[in-house]
Scaffold this motif. Structure first.
Motif, PDB file in Angstrom:
ATOM      1  N   SER A 214       0.838  -1.205   0.000  1.00 53.95           N
ATOM      2  CA  SER A 214       0.000   0.000   0.000  1.00 53.95           C
ATOM      3  C   SER A 214       0.871   1.252   0.000  1.00 53.95           C
ATOM      4  O   SER A 214       0.548   2.247  -0.663  1.00 53.95           O
ATOM      5  CB  SER A 214      -0.954  -0.007   1.199  1.00 53.95           C
ATOM      6  N   SER A 240      -7.661  -4.597   1.913  1.00 52.91           N
ATOM      7  CA  SER A 240      -8.299  -3.280   1.820  1.00 52.91           C
ATOM      8  C   SER A 240      -7.274  -2.151   1.876  1.00 52.91           C
ATOM      9  O   SER A 240      -7.551  -1.031   1.431  1.00 52.91           O
ATOM     10  CB  SER A 240      -9.323  -3.108   2.943  1.00 52.91           C
ATOM     11  N   ASP A 244      -7.404   1.259  -0.156  1.00 53.55           N
ATOM     12  CA  ASP A 244      -7.395   2.521   0.589  1.00 53.55           C
ATOM     13  C   ASP A 244      -6.311   3.462   0.063  1.00 53.55           C
ATOM     14  O   ASP A 244      -6.416   4.685   0.201  1.00 53.55           O
ATOM     15  CB  ASP A 244      -7.164   2.259   2.081  1.00 53.55           C
TER      16      ASP A 244
END
Length: 306
Positions: A214, A240, A244
Motif C-alpha cells: 500500500s 483493503s 485505501d
C-alpha cells in the motif's frame, strides 16, 4: 427426507460457524484461512436454502437464509461487471506463478508464445527456472531477474521500458517496477509475491507485506498497476489497505476469477490479483492456462480513462 434434512441442518450449523469465525479473521491465522472460502459458503447456503424449501422445514430455513444473506453481502460487490470500452492505446500484462517444483518448461514457453501480453511476470522463478528459461527462445526481452534470492520474479517485456528493482517490506523482497508511456501518459507496472500465510509467523509476514505494498503504490507517480500472487482473497482484511491507497482490485470490474488451486473447480479461490490506479480502466481480465503450475495465470488489458 429425514436423513437429507438432518444432513442439511448439520451443514447449516457448520456453515454458520465458519461464517462467524471468518468475521474474526484478524484474531488468528487459521481464521484468516476460513475467510478465503466466502464464495463457497455463499453457494453452499444457496443449496441449503433450496433443500429446506423443498423439504418444507421452516425452522432450519431461517438460519440458512441468514447465512446466505451474510455471505451475499460480503461477496456481492465482487460480482459487479464494469469493463471499460476505451478505443485508445492499451497494455496487456500477464502474471503466472510458475510453481518452484514445476518441471513443465515447454508448457510455460508455449504460454509465452501464445499470449498477447506486452509485459509478463513469472513468480517463484527459482535458479532452475532461470537457467531453463535462458536455454529457450521466448518472444520477450528479460528486463529484470530476482538476483540471488532462492526464488523471485522474472520480468519480461516486448515493449521498451525503464526498469527498477526495489526491496519492498522489511524482508526487502526484490520487486520489479517497469515504467513507460501509455497513450502519452506515464505508467508503472509492478509485481509482487507475498508469503503464504500457513502459520502465525508467515501470516504476520504476509500482512506486513500487504501494508508495504500500500505504501509502494502510494509512492508511484502517474498511473500504476500492481499484479501478482498475493496469497489473499478479496475478503482478507489486509487487502483493503491497497484499495485505501487508491488502487482498485480489477476483480471489481471483471467479477470473481478464482486462480488457485488450479483444476479444483468450485473449490478454487481468487488469490492472484491485479490492482490499478483510478486513472486506468480494465478492458479485459481473464485467467489463463496453469502451464503445469498449481495457479492459473492472470492476464489483464488496461487503458487510460478518457
Amino acid at each position: 427426507m429425514t436423513i437429507l434434512r438432518r444432513l442439511a441442518a448439520a451443514a447449516i450449523v457448520i456453515g454458520l460457524g465458519m461464517t462467524a469465525l471468518g468475521l474474526a479473521a484478524t484474531a488468528d491465522w487459521r481464521l484468516g484461512l476460513i475467510v478465503n472460502f466466502r464464495l463457497q459458503l455463499l453457494f453452499g447456503f444457496m443449496i441449503l436454502v433450496a433443500i429446506m424449501i423443498a423439504v418444507g422445514d421452516r425452522r432450519w430455513l431461517v438460519p440458512a437464509v441468514a447465512g446466505l444473506a451474510i455471505n451475499a453481502i460480503l461477496v456481492g460487490p465482487w460480482f459487479g461487471f464494469g469493463l471499460g470500452t476505451s478505443s485508445g492505446e492499451s497494455v496487456t500484462v500477464l502474471h503466472l506463478n510458475l510453481l518452484a517444483a514445476n518441471r513443465d518448461t515447454a508448457a510455460v514457453v508455449e504460454l509465452l508464445h501464445e499470449t498477447d501480453a506486452d509485459i509478463a511476470f513469472l513468480a517463484e522463478a527459482t535458479a532452475s527456472w532461470r537457467r531453463r528459461l535462458r536455454l529457450v527462445e521466448i518472444p520477450f526481452d528479460v528486463v529484470a531477474t530476482p538476483g540471488d534470492v532462492r526464488f523471485g520474479i522474472i520480468a519480461l517485456s516486448r515493449i521498451p521500458v525503464e526498469t527498477r528493482v526495489l526491496g519492498v517490506s522489511t524482508f526487502q523482497l526484490p520487486t520489479p517496477l517497469l515504467s513507460f508511456d501509455l497513450d502519452g501518459e506515464p505508467i508503472t507496472v509492478m509485481s509482487f509475491h507475498t508469503t503464504s500465510p500457513v502459520n502465525t509467523r508467515r501470516d504476520a509476514a504476509r500482512d506486513e507485506q500487504l501494508m508495504a505494498l500500500s505504501d509502494l503504490v502510494s509512492s508511484v507517480d502517474g498511473h500504476g498497476v500492481l499484479i501478482g500472487d498475493l496469497n489473499a482473497t478479496p475478503w482478507t482484511p489486509g487487502m483493503s489497505l491497497i484499495e485505501d491507497a487508491g488502487y482498485q482490485n480489477s476483480l471489481r470490474s471483471s467479477g470473481l476469477q478464482p486462480s488457485w488451486p488450479a483444476g479444483l473447480g468450485p473449490f478454487m479461490i481468487p488469490i492472484d490479483h491485479a490492482f490499478h490506479s483510478e486513472g486506468l480502466e480494465v478492458i479485459d481480465r481473464r485467467t489463463v492456462a496453469s502451464s503445469g503450475s498449481d495457479h492459473l495465470g492472470v492476464e489483464i488489458e488496461l487503458a487510460v480513462k478518457r
